[in-house]
Motif scaffolding. Structure first.
Motif, PDB file in Angstrom:
ATOM      1  N   PHE A  58       0.819  -1.213   0.000  1.00 35.25           N
ATOM      2  CA  PHE A  58       0.000   0.000   0.000  1.00 35.25           C
ATOM      3  C   PHE A  58       0.853   1.263   0.000  1.00 35.25           C
ATOM      4  CE2 PHE A  58      -3.258  -2.948   1.641  1.00 35.25           C
ATOM      5  CZ  PHE A  58      -4.264  -2.648   0.742  1.00 35.25           C
ATOM      6  N   LYS A  59       2.133   1.110   0.298  1.00 37.92           N
ATOM      7  CA  LYS A  59       3.024   2.255   0.238  1.00 37.92           C
ATOM      8  C   LYS A  59       3.263   2.682  -1.204  1.00 37.92           C
ATOM      9  CE  LYS A  59       7.455   3.853   2.098  1.00 37.92           C
ATOM     10  NZ  LYS A  59       8.682   3.455   2.837  1.00 37.92           N
ATOM     11  N   GLN A  60       3.180   1.716  -2.127  1.00 37.01           N
ATOM     12  CA  GLN A  60       3.305   1.981  -3.563  1.00 37.01           C
ATOM     13  C   GLN A  60       2.066   1.443  -4.274  1.00 37.01           C
ATOM     14  OE1 GLN A  60       6.969   0.060  -4.630  1.00 37.01           O
ATOM     15  NE2 GLN A  60       8.236   1.686  -3.746  1.00 37.01           N
ATOM     16  N   PRO A  61       0.919   2.087  -4.132  1.00 37.46           N
ATOM     17  CA  PRO A  61      -0.337   1.515  -4.643  1.00 37.46           C
ATOM     18  C   PRO A  61      -0.375   1.420  -6.157  1.00 37.46           C
ATOM     19  CG  PRO A  61      -0.678   3.768  -3.869  1.00 37.46           C
ATOM     20  CD  PRO A  61       0.707   3.390  -3.472  1.00 37.46           C
ATOM     21  N   ILE A  62       0.166   2.408  -6.861  1.00 38.82           N
ATOM     22  CA  ILE A  62       0.085   2.386  -8.324  1.00 38.82           C
ATOM     23  C   ILE A  62       0.952   1.266  -8.894  1.00 38.82           C
ATOM     24  CG2 ILE A  62       0.516   3.702 -10.419  1.00 38.82           C
ATOM     25  CD1 ILE A  62      -0.119   6.229  -8.901  1.00 38.82           C
ATOM     26  N   GLY A  63       2.189   1.173  -8.404  1.00 35.12           N
ATOM     27  CA  GLY A  63       3.069   0.102  -8.886  1.00 35.12           C
ATOM     28  C   GLY A  63       2.533  -1.274  -8.547  1.00 35.12           C
ATOM     29  N   SER A  64       1.980  -1.435  -7.347  1.00 29.56           N
ATOM     30  CA  SER A  64       1.423  -2.734  -6.956  1.00 29.56           C
ATOM     31  C   SER A  64       0.209  -3.085  -7.804  1.00 29.56           C
ATOM     32  CB  SER A  64       1.039  -2.708  -5.476  1.00 29.56           C
ATOM     33  OG  SER A  64       2.159  -2.417  -4.669  1.00 29.56           O
ATOM     34  N   PHE A  66      -0.506  -2.111 -10.931  1.00 32.20           N
ATOM     35  CA  PHE A  66      -0.140  -2.475 -12.293  1.00 32.20           C
ATOM     36  C   PHE A  66       0.573  -3.823 -12.349  1.00 32.20           C
ATOM     37  CE2 PHE A  66      -0.896   2.031 -13.246  1.00 32.20           C
ATOM     38  CZ  PHE A  66      -1.614   1.900 -14.428  1.00 32.20           C
ATOM     39  N   THR A  67       1.328  -4.154 -11.317  1.00 29.09           N
ATOM     40  CA  THR A  67       1.921  -5.493 -11.266  1.00 29.09           C
ATOM     41  C   THR A  67       0.830  -6.559 -11.207  1.00 29.09           C
ATOM     42  OG1 THR A  67       3.887  -4.636 -10.141  1.00 29.09           O
ATOM     43  CG2 THR A  67       3.470  -6.999  -9.987  1.00 29.09           C
ATOM     44  N   CYS A  68      -0.163  -6.354 -10.347  1.00 23.37           N
ATOM     45  CA  CYS A  68      -1.284  -7.304 -10.272  1.00 23.37           C
ATOM     46  C   CYS A  68      -2.079  -7.319 -11.578  1.00 23.37           C
ATOM     47  CB  CYS A  68      -2.202  -6.934  -9.108  1.00 23.37           C
ATOM     48  SG  CYS A  68      -1.465  -7.158  -7.472  1.00 23.37           S
ATOM     49  N   LEU A  69      -2.204  -6.169 -12.240  1.00 19.69           N
ATOM     50  CA  LEU A  69      -2.971  -6.114 -13.483  1.00 19.69           C
ATOM     51  C   LEU A  69      -2.274  -6.900 -14.591  1.00 19.69           C
ATOM     52  CD1 LEU A  69      -5.420  -4.948 -14.953  1.00 19.69           C
ATOM     53  CD2 LEU A  69      -4.043  -2.933 -15.506  1.00 19.69           C
ATOM     54  N   VAL A  70      -0.943  -6.772 -14.682  1.00 14.90           N
ATOM     55  CA  VAL A  70      -0.199  -7.546 -15.688  1.00 14.90           C
ATOM     56  C   VAL A  70      -0.363  -9.037 -15.438  1.00 14.90           C
ATOM     57  CG1 VAL A  70       2.116  -8.089 -16.520  1.00 14.90           C
ATOM     58  CG2 VAL A  70       1.449  -5.714 -16.175  1.00 14.90           C
ATOM     59  N   MET A  71      -0.265  -9.445 -14.191  1.00 14.94           N
ATOM     60  CA  MET A  71      -0.471 -10.852 -13.862  1.00 14.94           C
ATOM     61  C   MET A  71      -1.898 -11.295 -14.164  1.00 14.94           C
ATOM     62  SD  MET A  71       1.583 -10.984 -10.230  1.00 14.94           S
ATOM     63  CE  MET A  71       1.051 -12.680  -9.950  1.00 14.94           C
ATOM     64  N   TYR A 262       5.119 -13.640   1.767  1.00 13.26           N
ATOM     65  CA  TYR A 262       3.796 -13.035   1.942  1.00 13.26           C
ATOM     66  C   TYR A 262       3.524 -11.986   0.864  1.00 13.26           C
ATOM     67  CZ  TYR A 262       2.277 -15.175   6.303  1.00 13.26           C
ATOM     68  OH  TYR A 262       1.822 -16.071   7.234  1.00 13.26           O
ATOM     69  N   MET A 263       4.551 -11.250   0.466  1.00 11.94           N
ATOM     70  CA  MET A 263       4.354 -10.270  -0.602  1.00 11.94           C
ATOM     71  C   MET A 263       3.990 -10.966  -1.910  1.00 11.94           C
ATOM     72  SD  MET A 263       7.311  -7.418   0.066  1.00 11.94           S
ATOM     73  CE  MET A 263       6.635  -6.410  -1.230  1.00 11.94           C
ATOM     74  N   GLY A 264       4.693 -12.056  -2.246  1.00 13.79           N
ATOM     75  CA  GLY A 264       4.350 -12.803  -3.453  1.00 13.79           C
ATOM     76  C   GLY A 264       2.949 -13.376  -3.394  1.00 13.79           C
ATOM     77  N   THR A 265       2.553 -13.881  -2.222  1.00 12.17           N
ATOM     78  CA  THR A 265       1.193 -14.414  -2.059  1.00 12.17           C
ATOM     79  C   THR A 265       0.149 -13.317  -2.224  1.00 12.17           C
ATOM     80  OG1 THR A 265       2.043 -16.103  -0.546  1.00 12.17           O
ATOM     81  CG2 THR A 265      -0.321 -15.665  -0.489  1.00 12.17           C
ATOM     82  N   LEU A 266       0.416 -12.133  -1.681  1.00 12.15           N
ATOM     83  CA  LEU A 266      -0.532 -11.025  -1.820  1.00 12.15           C
ATOM     84  C   LEU A 266      -0.621 -10.554  -3.270  1.00 12.15           C
ATOM     85  CD1 LEU A 266       0.378  -8.977   1.379  1.00 12.15           C
ATOM     86  CD2 LEU A 266      -1.697 -10.316   0.978  1.00 12.15           C
ATOM     87  N   TYR A 267       0.514 -10.522  -3.969  1.00 13.91           N
ATOM     88  CA  TYR A 267       0.468 -10.200  -5.394  1.00 13.91           C
ATOM     89  C   TYR A 267      -0.396 -11.215  -6.147  1.00 13.91           C
ATOM     90  CZ  TYR A 267       3.993  -6.477  -5.554  1.00 13.91           C
ATOM     91  OH  TYR A 267       4.666  -5.282  -5.429  1.00 13.91           O
ATOM     92  N   GLY A 268      -0.210 -12.495  -5.847  1.00 10.37           N
ATOM     93  CA  GLY A 268      -0.998 -13.529  -6.508  1.00 10.37           C
ATOM     94  C   GLY A 268      -2.477 -13.419  -6.191  1.00 10.37           C
TER      95      GLY A 268
END
Length: 340
Positions: A58-64, A66-71, A262-268
């Motif tokens: 949540f510290k980098q909401p835009i980057g996070s 778009f990473t989730c959107l690409v996935m 945990y970060m990878g799991t949250l991205y997924g």
């Protein structure tokens, strides 16, 4: 008068001081911490790692995002094609109706004989349904579909035979050939016709589609692992000094690895939910055009949505891919994180 002996003054106890050794509970010095303490520490460590991962995302909401959107786009492509193939199998005619066997009766066969034959065929174990079409019904349907109604009325007699339409339970080339041979030997049957070429073409097209979806899924899964690995690697580089200090004071590899997992799991998880939403919206948007097209052909066919089991499988698969990608990335760079 003798002086009274007073007891020696007792030392005062400091507020907050530790109790005396004789007041402490006796424990076995060889015994380590109990299971409850270990479990509480393990739960607290995982909770802190999860909160740390959420805070950094949540510290980098835009980057996070778009990473989730690409996935999510990479996940939704093979799943969407698979759902479209499932809908194609329901389009127009089903597998069974595409492999119907038509039994053309002899001209002198009566309606009673046709009904008796239909009932006999319907009792066969490898037959799903049998339908009798009389000569009058066949002529009426031919007049309606061919547009030659006035010309056919000039014929002296009805030239069309009665037909028994047989729908098999299973669609298999050898089984269909064997069934057609048995039906052709029944009394009053002049010809048994089966369009095996259409069945083979339909089967080949669907198998080709399944292979294409499988190959595309493998490629996109590899791409997802690379995306997750590169994202986690950037987080590792940003925390390199912190990790070196943790390892310097005795932090274990599992303790260092846990926040990144945990970060990878949250991205997924985020990618899986976004892919579910993209598929639901895309199929609903495409369904409007499909309904209009099928309505022009007198059909009520429409695309089915995303089934709940498939959606849950998609989300769980995305979470697993995120975890695996993060684990591979951390395992690769963990040996480089030794304190200098």
């Amino acid at each position: 008068m003798s002086a009274t002996r007073m007891p020696p003054p007792q030392p005062a106890q400091r507020v907050g001081a530790a109790p005396k050794k004789e007041d402490l509970p006796t424990t076995d010095p060889q015994a380590g911490p109990d299971f409850r303490s270990q479990l509480a520490a393990w739960v607290e460590s995982h909770r802190a790692s999860l909160l740390d991962g959420l805070r950094r995302l949540f510290k980098q909401p835009i980057g996070s995002f778009f990473t989730c959107l690409v996935m999510a786009v990479a996940l939704s492509l093979p799943m969407g094609l698979s759902l479209l193939l499932d809908n194609i199998q329901r389009l127009g005619v089903s597998w069974q109706s595409a492999a119907q066997i038509s039994l053309y009766m002899q001209i002198d066969a009566s309606d009673r004989q046709g009904e008796e034959l239909r009932a006999q065929i319907a009792k066969m174990p490898d037959v799903a349904e049998a339908q009798w079409i009389s000569r009058e019904q066949a002529l009426a349907e031919f007049q309606q579909q061919s547009g030659l109604g006035e010309a056919l009325k000039e014929l002296p007699s009805n030239p069309l035979p009665g037909v028994v339409v047989v729908t098999p339970k299973e669609v298999d080339k050898d089984a269909l050939e064997a069934l057609r041979g048995r039906l052709a030997e029944l009394p009053k049957v002049q010809q048994a016709q089966l369009d095996l070429l259409w069945v083979e073409r339909l089967s080949a097209m669907l198998k080709l589609g399944d292979r294409f979806v499988f190959g595309l899924a493998l490629l996109l899964i590899s791409a997802l692992l690379l995306v997750i690995g590169n994202t986690i690697r950037l987080h590792i580089e940003n925390r390199r000094i912190e990790i070196e200090v943790i390892k310097l004071v005795g932090g274990t590899d599992s303790y260092v690895r846990r926040p990144f997992l945990y970060m990878g799991t949250l991205y997924g998880l985020g990618a899986g939910l976004l892919a579910w939403g993209l598929l639901a919206y895309g199929l609903n948007w495409l369904n409007d055009a499909v309904v209009r097209l099928s309505g022009l052909y007198g059909s009520d066919f429409g695309l089915a949505g995303v089934p709940l089991p498939d959606a849950l499988s998609l989300v769980c698969g995305a979470v697993l891919l995120g975890y695996i990608g993060a684990w591979l990335a951390v395992a690769r760079h963990l040996r480089e994180l030794a304190p200098r």
